[in-house]
Design an enzyme around this catalytic site. Structure first.
Site, short mmCIF file in Angstrom:
data_model
loop_
_atom_site.label_atom_id
_atom_site.label_comp_id
_atom_site.label_asym_id
_atom_site.label_seq_id
_atom_site.Cartn_x
_atom_site.Cartn_y
_atom_site.Cartn_z
N CYS A 161 0.79 -1.23 0.00
CA CYS A 161 0.00 0.00 0.00
C CYS A 161 0.83 1.28 0.00
O CYS A 161 0.29 2.38 -0.05
CB CYS A 161 -0.94 -0.02 1.19
SG CYS A 161 -1.85 -1.57 1.26
N HIS A 294 -2.68 8.33 5.84
CA HIS A 294 -2.99 7.07 5.14
C HIS A 294 -4.43 6.67 5.52
O HIS A 294 -5.22 6.35 4.66
CB HIS A 294 -1.97 6.01 5.55
CG HIS A 294 -2.06 4.75 4.77
ND1 HIS A 294 -1.99 4.72 3.40
CD2 HIS A 294 -2.23 3.46 5.16
CE1 HIS A 294 -2.09 3.45 2.98
NE2 HIS A 294 -2.25 2.68 4.03
N HIS A 329 -9.56 2.34 -0.46
CA HIS A 329 -8.11 2.16 -0.41
C HIS A 329 -7.67 1.58 -1.75
O HIS A 329 -7.97 0.44 -2.07
CB HIS A 329 -7.73 1.25 0.75
CG HIS A 329 -6.25 1.15 0.97
ND1 HIS A 329 -5.34 1.85 0.21
CD2 HIS A 329 -5.52 0.44 1.86
CE1 HIS A 329 -4.13 1.57 0.63
NE2 HIS A 329 -4.21 0.71 1.63
#
Lengths: 400, 354
Positions: A161, A294, A329
């Site tokens: 990620c 994030h 995400h």
């Protein structure tokens, strides 16, 4: 050696828009792109929500003008669309005029085709063209071809990620070192059964809209997206009299070295990444005007990242928010998506709301920005944290 | 700018390469189209309970990196940079097939987690407790070269003093099966001796892990200087000569300065022409070496080439088994490596004796 790393173009396609302007409008209007999944036939369709891009594969093929025998996976097509936008935005007409490279990021690569045709490959010769498109580097090679980047430095980063933040970081270093004059950096990932089921087994998918930094957060929504930015050296900016959108001011990567998937309780890796980025940028925590966190809305991430932010910023905490509630995400693309959002924040002097926030987390007192706020911004710090303990921070600024 | 040195190596390959005291003393032959590595005794390096949970790529990476660190006399490094074409592909295959076979039910996270490309780099960091910079490049046959370039830049600018880099890939049964269908794997068995004369399409598929400690200080046990590395996403054959000449000029090296040329020939009748154009062209009078008959072809096979070059410069010996022509150089000081896979992702690497 180039002192500054200028951003001169951006392109994006995400669940909240097919280009930069559409994404910005959705951000300031508080319009999220989270819905039930429509393009992948998964048994989990009623149990999850996703940030899906509206266009079908056929529409993407048409948009790119690909021949019918093409073997592009969705990841490659989304990436090519966003990368081409970034080149147009930077008003580059001759890509070969300067030494230009491409650094892309992906975690899924051609997995969308692999999972569809895994066994069919053995029977159906027509489908076998996708076999070569499976590996992560193939999508990048195709994006390079679409941009006309030849005989140059082209590579792919996959650190889960945090991938796209790392491609921005590597690109910035290539400009600073003088290895390249210009580099297109970003990331792309499409939705796949592979990631849906993977995150499902980890039990971190929310069955409703994700709620970053909320006490009652239930996990993340997966999203698909691609975003690319054009980075250019001081010399190119000067020679071409380029309009600079913003600068890559600082960057840092560190490893949590704690657990293969989970973040450490106190966010050691994230703390180190932010500290390194500040150091590279020659900045103090008080110089940061907005943190684009994030903030995936998993129990583990938001607690760990929040604690890391407190460790770095203490009492001097600027406004922070996560935009994951808008887009979901987007895994390897997230760092690039949020880089575009950070540059837009600088250009427009706005802080985006952290949507869906209701209840303060009990472990700490920091609260995300929940309504759109106008504020003069000079620097934005963006975090990207991933599996394998991979933690990255990139700082964007108005001034070089 | 500081110079960059190879200070330690660790190699797991289809040959017995893990013991750094040896140098291809004994060759493992085969007559096959797919070959695997000579497995080390993993429990000598990793507690058995931990090893059981690890993918093969992780195990190979962890062991090769331990050997490289020990070779360099270091306990830890400032950064870890990994290159892998496919990551832990066995776990990717396992997870995809489980999704299909069980209609998305009864899945466990282990294979999903291990399938993440940066698992090897993450696990090495976890084992060492290394909180430094940790990147994973996944760009086909330039995965390892990207890692090498990244590390070199950091060491040159003194942003780090020692960096662990490596190339690692594992074989997966389904991946092999489908790559046979598209002629990426040789249709009939070959042995190391007749690989280049096979006259068939495709390569001998393989796996391996080659790790290196790079540093910007020259120590007693240093193998070689890593002078330069450059990658190209594509490179038409007609432009290859010009590209290699420019690479040498950029690095102030003359064609005559190259003592040994190490090429990535894999016996593919379609794509070896790139190598042939250099070996039959400007380097026809240069000593030439190849290695994929020993280690097979995989996305990071070129890391074996760098291992070979580093060993040659340190030991000042060229094993007969790697000779590609009859030319013998009078000195072993400067080595040029060239690699590409299926006409894409070309690289030049320059090594020099310290």
């Amino acid at each position: 050696m180039s002192k500054g790393v200028a951003i001169t173009g951006m392109g994006i396609i995400s669940a909240i828009g097919d280009n930069v302007a559409e994404n910005y409008n959705a951000l300031i209007e508080g319009r999220k792109g989270i819905s039930r999944i429509s393009k992948i036939d998964t048994v989990h369709k009623d149990a999850i929500m996703v940030g899906e891009i509206e266009a079908s594969n056929q529409e993407l093929v048409n948009q790119l003008g690909l021949p019918s025998e093409n073997n592009y996976c969705r990841t490659a097509m989304l990436g090519a669309i966003a990368a081409k936008q970034s080149i147009a935005d930077a008003k580059i007409s001759d890509i070969k005029k300067y030494k230009t490279g491409l650094i892309s990021a992906t975690s899924v690569g051609g997995m969308d085709m692999t999972e569809k045709y895994f066994y069919e490959y053995l029977e159906d010769k027509e489908l076998q063209k996708y076999i070569e498109g499976h590996h992560a580097g193939d999508s990048t090679q195709k994006i390079a071809e679409q941009l006309g980047i030849e005989q140059s430095l082209v590579t792919t980063i996959s650190t889960a990620c945090s991938s796209a933040a790392n491609s921005i970081m590597f690109g910035a270093r290539l400009i600073k070192s003088g290895k390249l004059d210009r580099v297109v950096v970003g990331g792309t990932d499409c939705l796949s059964k592979f990631t849906i089921n993977g995150f499902k087994t980890l039990m971190i998918l929310s069955d409703t809209y994700n709620t970053p930094f909320d006490e009652n957060r239930k996990g993340l929504n997966l999203g698909e997206a691609a975003a690319f930015l054009v980075l250019e050296s001081d010399a190119v900016v000067k020679a071409e009299n380029k309009k600079v959108l913003a600068y890559v001011k600082g960057y840092g990567n560190a490893n949590d070295a704690y657990h293969q998937t989970a973040s450490s309780e106190n966010g050691d890796g994230a703390t180190l990444a932010m500290e390194k980025a500040l150091k590279v940028g020659g900045l103090q925590p008080k110089d940061i005007d907005y943190i684009n966190a994030h903030g995936t809305a998993t129990g583990n991430n938001d607690l760990s990242e929040g604690r890391a932010i407190i460790r770095v910023f203490g009492e001097d905490l600027p406004e922070f928010s996560s935009t994951k509630a808008y887009t979901g995400h987007t895994l390897a693309a997230a760092g690039a998506i949020e880089a575009v959002y950070a540059v837009l924040a600088l250009q427009n002097n706005v802080i985006y709301p952290n949507l869906n926030f209701k209840t303060q987390m009990k472990e700490f007192d920091i609260t995300p920005q929940t309504v759109l706020k106008e504020k003069e911004l000079d620097t934005v710090l963006s975090n990207s944290l991933g599996f394998g303990g991979n933690c990255s921070t990139v700082i964007f600024s108005k001034q070089a | 700018m500081k110079k960059v040195y190879i200070r330690g190596v660790g190699s797991i390959s289809s040959q017995k390469t893990l013991d750094n005291k040896e140098f291809l003393d004994e060759i493992t032959g085969y007559n096959d189209t797919v070959i695997s590595v000579v497995n080390p005794v993993y429990k000598d390096y990793i507690p058995p309970a931990a090893a059981r949970r690890m993918a093969k790529g992780v195990k190979m990476g962890v062991v090769a990196s331990k050997v490289a660190l020990e070779d360099a006399g270091l306990e830890n490094v400032d950064a870890i940079i990994t290159g892998t074409g496919m990551g832990c592909v066995v776990d990717s295959e396992k997870f995809v097939s489980a999704i299909i076979d069980n209609n998305e039910e009864f899945l466990t996270p282990t294979s999903f987690i291990q399938s993440t490309h940066n698992t090897v780099g993450g696990q090495i960091a976890l084992g060492l407790g290394c909180k430094g910079y940790n990147f994973t490049y996944v760009h086909a046959s330039n995965s390892f070269e990207s890692a090498m370039l990244d590390a070199k830049m950091q060491l040159e600018f003194d942003e780090a003093s020692s960096i662990l880099i490596g190339g690692v890939d594992e074989l997966g049964a389904h991946t092999v099966k489908i790559h046979r269908l598209i002629d990426h794997i040789k249709p009939v068995e070959v042995s190391p001796a007749n690989l280049l004369d096979s006259g068939t399409k495709g390569a001998v598929f393989s796996e391996g892990a080659n790790f290196f400690v790079l540093g910007n200080a020259k120590k007693e046990n240093t193998y070689a200087e890593l002078v330069a590395v450059e990658t190209f996403n594509d490179l038409p054959e007609e432009n290859l000569l010009e590209a290699v000449k420019k690479f040498l000029i950029d690095n102030n090296v003359l064609i005559e300065d190259i003592d040994v040329l190490i090429q990535g020939n894999n016996g593919d009748v379609v794509y070896d022409r790139y190598y042939n154009s250099l070996s039959q062209g400007i380097f026809s009078k240069t000593q030439q070496i190849y290695y994929k008959h020993l280690c097979g072809e995989f996305n990071t096979a070129s890391s074996f080439g760098v291992w070979l070059g580093a060993k040659i410069l340190k030991t000042q010996q060229v094993p007969d088994i790697v000779a590609l022509n009859d030319v013998k150089t009078s000195k072993l000081e400067t080595i040029l490596l060239y690699n590409q896979y299926r006409g894409e992702n070309h690289s030049f690497t320059l090594l020099r004796k310290c």
